[in-house]
Design an enzyme around this catalytic site. Structure first.
Site, PDB file in Angstrom:
ATOM      1  N   ARG A  70       0.829  -1.208   0.000  1.00  0.00           N
ATOM      2  CA  ARG A  70       0.000   0.000   0.000  1.00  0.00           C
ATOM      3  C   ARG A  70       0.855   1.247   0.000  1.00  0.00           C
ATOM      4  O   ARG A  70       2.061   1.211   0.205  1.00  0.00           O
ATOM      5  CB  ARG A  70      -0.926  -0.004   1.219  1.00  0.00           C
ATOM      6  CG  ARG A  70      -0.164   0.068   2.539  1.00  0.00           C
ATOM      7  CD  ARG A  70      -1.073   0.403   3.700  1.00  0.00           C
ATOM      8  NE  ARG A  70      -0.370   0.341   4.974  1.00  0.00           N
ATOM      9  CZ  ARG A  70       0.442   1.279   5.455  1.00  0.00           C
ATOM     10  NH1 ARG A  70       0.682   2.364   4.743  1.00  0.00           N
ATOM     11  NH2 ARG A  70       1.031   1.129   6.628  1.00  0.00           N
ATOM     12  N   GLY A  71       0.206   2.390  -0.194  1.00  0.00           N
ATOM     13  CA  GLY A  71       0.896   3.661  -0.052  1.00  0.00           C
ATOM     14  C   GLY A  71       1.008   4.058   1.408  1.00  0.00           C
ATOM     15  O   GLY A  71       0.458   3.411   2.304  1.00  0.00           O
ATOM     16  N   ASP A  73       3.077   5.434   5.060  1.00  0.00           N
ATOM     17  CA  ASP A  73       4.187   5.039   5.918  1.00  0.00           C
ATOM     18  C   ASP A  73       3.718   3.971   6.906  1.00  0.00           C
ATOM     19  O   ASP A  73       2.999   3.056   6.527  1.00  0.00           O
ATOM     20  CB  ASP A  73       4.755   6.276   6.628  1.00  0.00           C
ATOM     21  CG  ASP A  73       6.225   6.137   6.980  1.00  0.00           C
ATOM     22  OD1 ASP A  73       6.530   5.429   7.959  1.00  0.00           O
ATOM     23  OD2 ASP A  73       7.079   6.729   6.286  1.00  0.00           O
ATOM     24  N   VAL A  74       4.098   4.091   8.163  1.00  0.00           N
ATOM     25  CA  VAL A  74       3.773   3.050   9.138  1.00  0.00           C
ATOM     26  C   VAL A  74       2.475   3.382   9.873  1.00  0.00           C
ATOM     27  O   VAL A  74       2.174   4.551  10.137  1.00  0.00           O
ATOM     28  CB  VAL A  74       4.914   2.867  10.166  1.00  0.00           C
ATOM     29  CG1 VAL A  74       5.136   4.127  10.989  1.00  0.00           C
ATOM     30  CG2 VAL A  74       4.638   1.671  11.073  1.00  0.00           C
ATOM     31  N   ALA A 171      -6.747   6.430   9.146  1.00  0.00           N
ATOM     32  CA  ALA A 171      -5.638   6.380   8.202  1.00  0.00           C
ATOM     33  C   ALA A 171      -6.094   5.688   6.916  1.00  0.00           C
ATOM     34  O   ALA A 171      -6.911   4.766   6.950  1.00  0.00           O
ATOM     35  CB  ALA A 171      -4.456   5.619   8.805  1.00  0.00           C
ATOM     36  N   GLY A 184      -6.891  -0.197   2.227  1.00  0.00           N
ATOM     37  CA  GLY A 184      -8.026   0.701   2.394  1.00  0.00           C
ATOM     38  C   GLY A 184      -7.925   1.667   3.553  1.00  0.00           C
ATOM     39  O   GLY A 184      -6.980   2.453   3.645  1.00  0.00           O
ATOM     40  N   ALA A 186      -8.533   2.601   7.889  1.00  0.00           N
ATOM     41  CA  ALA A 186      -8.585   2.134   9.278  1.00  0.00           C
ATOM     42  C   ALA A 186      -9.112   3.262  10.150  1.00  0.00           C
ATOM     43  O   ALA A 186      -8.486   4.318  10.258  1.00  0.00           O
ATOM     44  CB  ALA A 186      -7.202   1.691   9.750  1.00  0.00           C
ATOM     45  N   CYS A 202       2.206   7.254  10.428  1.00  0.00           N
ATOM     46  CA  CYS A 202       2.172   7.814   9.071  1.00  0.00           C
ATOM     47  C   CYS A 202       3.413   8.642   8.753  1.00  0.00           C
ATOM     48  O   CYS A 202       3.423   9.409   7.784  1.00  0.00           O
ATOM     49  CB  CYS A 202       0.909   8.639   8.845  1.00  0.00           C
ATOM     50  SG  CYS A 202      -0.610   7.706   9.104  1.00  0.00           S
TER      51      CYS A 202
END
Length: 269
Positions: A70-71, A73-74, A171, A184, A186, A202
């Site tokens: 996915r795109g 960050d964390v 997110a 998707g 969250a 993120c």
């Protein structure tokens, strides 16, 4: 007729849910079928986007960390968080533009929060939903379904105006494979927010993370939130036929999907 099939997977391991998504994406690429919306709660897990920085995972301790396609960050997934995985064909109806798809996904969450008395907002160029005043910033550009990176040029920026409420409540990190979406959104409903302290969520060091329970001062019904999110997702994306998947239902087979397709266990064998 715009058709949507949805399924509540309950509590499911992240890797099992990912394997299920990949199977559904493959099936939709090979044969026309209804779009799918999966709801799930994961066990504790941290996931990194394909371009995410490993250094943003600070102290995971006993929580597993997975790199994904996915795109973004964390982020953290865990109990009390409602995760939504749309498996939809961007070539259908008016959803060809990936940025429009992300905006519609955000709007579905914003309208859901409104039903519970919360004012969610976008904060371009960052994806996701925020509680508090919005920031005016350059919009993202581009976005064919063949090549999309849902991360903004200012991701990880600091030095934002003092006094702003930078509380992120949802997110978004999507992936698109040959115009079929997966991964998707969250939404933090009753999430234990302490798990976000072990990462830089993120990749945004200035951002706080919040939940519906924290903002409203009480635990919220996951089923009620799920119901409202389903309604707003279907309305925002323009689905006229919504079906709940039930094991053994013939309408799933008529849509060229095996009756066991929503059972993630075969994917683990």
């Amino acid at each position: 007729m715009a058709e949507l099939v949805y399924k509540d997977l309950g509590r499911l391991d992240f890797l099992a849910a990912l394997a299920l998504q990949e199977r559904l994406v493959d099936l939709k690429q090979r044969a026309a079928s209804a779009d799918i919306l999966l709801f799930v709660e994961h066990s504790h897990v941290y996931t990194l986007g394909r371009g995410g920085k490993a250094s943003n995972v600070l102290v995971p301790e006993d929580v597993p960390v997975y790199r994904t396609s996915r795109g973004g960050d964390v982020t953290y997934h865990g109990p009390g968080q409602l995760v939504v995985y749309p498996i939809i064909d961007l070539r259908s109806k008016l959803r060809k533009d990936v940025h429009r798809y992300v905006k519609n996904l955000e709007m579905s969450a914003i309208r859901t929060l409104t039903d519970f008395g919360l004012a969610g907002s976008r904060r371009p160029p960052f994806t996701g939903i925020w509680i508090g005043p919005s920031i005016r910033a350059p919009a993202l550009r581009g976005g064919s379904c063949s090549g999309f990176r849902p991360t903004g040029v200012l991701e990880g920026a600091t030095g934002l105006p003092a006094g702003l409420h930078n509380r992120k409540i949802a997110a978004i990190g999507v992936a698109v494979r040959r115009c079929i979406t997966y991964h998707g959104l969250a939404l933090n409903v009753n999430t234990d927010l302490s798990y976000f302290d072990r990462i830089v969520p993120c990749g945004l060091a200035w951002a706080e993370v919040t939940s519906m329970a924290q903002e409203l001062g009480a635990q919220q019904s996951m089923s009620d939130v799920r119901e409202r999110l389903l309604y707003h997702f279907a309305d925002t994306f323009g689905y006229s036929d919504i079906q709940k998947y039930e094991d053994g239902r013939s309408q799933i087979e008529e849509r060229h999907l095996p009756s066991s397709i929503f059972d993630p266990r075969p994917a683990l064998s």
